[in-house]
Design an enzyme around this catalytic site. Structure first.
Site, PDB file in Angstrom:
ATOM      1  N   LEU A   1      20.094 126.210 -28.255  1.00 38.21           N
ATOM      2  CA  LEU A   1      19.002 125.847 -27.342  1.00 38.21           C
ATOM      3  C   LEU A   1      18.901 126.772 -26.132  1.00 38.21           C
ATOM      4  CD1 LEU A   1      19.171 121.911 -27.482  1.00 38.21           C
ATOM      5  CD2 LEU A   1      17.714 123.458 -28.804  1.00 38.21           C
TER       6      LEU A   1
ATOM      7  N   HIS B   1       0.792 133.108  -0.049  1.00 38.88           N
ATOM      8  CA  HIS B   1      -0.283 132.621  -0.919  1.00 38.88           C
ATOM      9  C   HIS B   1      -1.349 133.710  -1.109  1.00 38.88           C
ATOM     10  CE1 HIS B   1       0.663 128.081  -0.166  1.00 38.88           C
ATOM     11  NE2 HIS B   1       1.658 128.749  -0.694  1.00 38.88           N
TER      12      HIS B   1
ATOM     13  N   CYS C   1      -4.440 125.596   1.196  1.00 41.12           N
ATOM     14  CA  CYS C   1      -3.528 124.537   1.651  1.00 41.12           C
ATOM     15  C   CYS C   1      -3.719 124.278   3.142  1.00 41.12           C
ATOM     16  CB  CYS C   1      -2.083 124.900   1.339  1.00 41.12           C
ATOM     17  SG  CYS C   1      -1.502 126.344   2.200  1.00 41.12           S
TER      18      CYS C   1
ATOM     19  N   GLU D   1      -4.495 133.855  -0.495  1.00 43.00           N
ATOM     20  CA  GLU D   1      -5.407 134.099   0.636  1.00 43.00           C
ATOM     21  C   GLU D   1      -4.799 135.096   1.620  1.00 43.00           C
ATOM     22  OE1 GLU D   1      -4.427 131.249  -0.634  1.00 43.00           O
ATOM     23  OE2 GLU D   1      -5.775 129.576  -0.243  1.00 43.00           O
TER      24      GLU D   1
END
Ligand SMILES: NC(=O)c1ccc[n+]([C@@H]2O[C@H](COP(=O)([O-])OP(=O)(O)OC[C@H]3O[C@@H](n4cnc5c(N)ncnc54)[C@H](OP(=O)(O)O)[C@@H]3O)[C@@H](O)[C@H]2O)c1
Length: 365
Positions: A210, A55, A83, A57
């Site tokens: 698609l 993360h 978190c 941090e």
């Protein structure tokens, strides 16, 4: 510290978060973090680059340590509540407490009910400052819709003639938009979703591929087709059935339909249809919970588009309007524009000869 002094640092964490490629971070949120020392110098910064990786941090703290910063004298600024639970990676709150960071500034709460980082930090003596910024929520609108509504973020694309028709001749798929609009849709819409949602009716009429076709790259894309009786399986030469290595075709059938043999990459999602129609909220929630689809694009005709809009399941509408008229006696009308009443038009631009407009329903607020 006063809010007007803090906001630039929190805005900076949002700028850091934006360095991440959303396609690599989904279904996680994009997050940025930075650490300031007591001289207001940035000693560490980072962003969450990819699902499964550290993360923001963690990167900021590692950099600050490499720079020899004294973390117990630093302030941490982060775009999203740290978190407090162990997911794919350890809890960031534990790291903040371990390094005795005394002050944390946060620009948005985490809508994930498992997270209560602000409370946990506060209880452990950290001075927590929550300064909500709309930019921080906007940055993660896909994540917010996923967490709040337990469904994918749903975008709807439609091409229309200048007098509001989606195909020039009923029963055919006459192209309405120009080359530049189609390129725009590949680059800005298909490229940024996990799957396309459409109907068997549109697939049988239009026979679309698609996939994602960019200037230097062609990419597979998963497709979800509402196909009550599995009728597509009777047409193995449809272009949709190209050989796939990592994407899938999900056929949404009625629970009572028996589908004998499935070609490779085809899966069935059985749901109980009501009066011949699939319950759309249930479908959307199944795509999120059982197929991990965080963001999807609807490329159907006006009937399915109208149902989704009426059920308030559309987060953004992307309209490509051609300057040419279609002959009303032969053409299929688009969805009613009353269904856009609750939305905000957030952008408009020219795509070749077409006019492109984007409407946002802000269901993440
Ligand atoms: N201009 C554009 O951007 C664009 C894009 C795509 C398609 N098109 C054109 O649109 C035309 C088809 O449009 P359409 O409106 O007739 O079909 P559609 O919206 O693509 O599909 C509607 C069909 O989906 C099925 N369905 C199942 N559950 C539903 C629900 N809850 N709500 C609504 N539909 C549900 C029903 O099929 P069953 O009754 O068979 O089960 C229904 O008839 C084609 O001509 C195609 O070329 C245009």
């Amino acid at each position: 510290m006063e809010d007007y002094l803090v906001n630039p640092w929190l805005l900076e964490t949002i700028a850091l978060a934006k360095q991440a490629d959303p396609n690599r971070v989904r279904p996680n949120p994009r997050v940025g973090a930075l650490l300031l020392n007591d001289l207001n110098q940035v000693v560490g910064s980072g962003f969450h680059p990819e699902v499964g990786q550290s993360h923001a941090e963690v990167f900021a703290i590692q950099e600050a340590m490499q720079n020899g910063a004294q973390l117990e004298r630093c302030r941490l600024f982060v775009s999203l509540e740290p978190c407090s639970h162990v997911g794919r990676t350890p809890a960031c709150c534990d790291l903040i407490l371990k390094h005795k960071i005394p002050e944390v500034w946060v620009a948005s709460k985490d809508p994930n009910p498992k997270v209560n980082g602000l409370e946990l930090l506060q209880k452990n003596g950290v001075a927590v400052h929550y300064t909500p910024l709309k930019e921080a929520i906007e940055l993660n609108k896909i994540f917010w819709v996923n967490q709040l509504h337990k469904r994918p973020y749903i975008q709807l694309k439609m091409a229309e003639s200048s007098n509001g028709f989606v195909t020039a001749k009923r029963g055919t798929g006459t192209p309405i938009s120009c080359f530049e609009s189609r390129q725009h849709a590949h680059q800005h819409l298909r490229h940024r979703v996990d799957a396309i949602l459409t109907s068997a009716k549109t697939v049988l009429i239009d026979n679309p591929v698609l996939n994602v076709r960019l200037e230097n790259e062609t990419r597979e894309l998963s497709v979800v087709v509402i196909d009550r009786e599995g009728s597509l399986l009777k047409h193995p030469y449809l272009r949709l059935f190209y050989p796939r290595s990592h994407s899938r075709i999900v056929l949404v059938t009625d629970r009572i339909t028996s589908v004998p043999e499935l070609p490779p990459a085809v899966e069935v999602l059985p749901l109980a249809f009501v009066n011949g129609l699939v319950p759309l909220t249930e479908l959307a929630q199944a795509l999120w919970t059982s197929f991990d689809m965080a963001a999807i694009l609807v490329e159907s005709g006006p009937e399915l588009a109208s149902s989704l809009l009426r059920d308030q399941l559309v987060d953004e509408v992307h309209l490509y309007q051609s300057p040419h008229d279609a002959l009303p006696s032969q053409a299929v009308p688009s969805f009613s524009k009353d269904l856009l009443d609750q939305s905000l038009m957030i952008s408009t631009e020219n795509c070749g000869e077409d006019l492109y407009q984007c409407f946002d329903f802000q269901h993440f607020n």
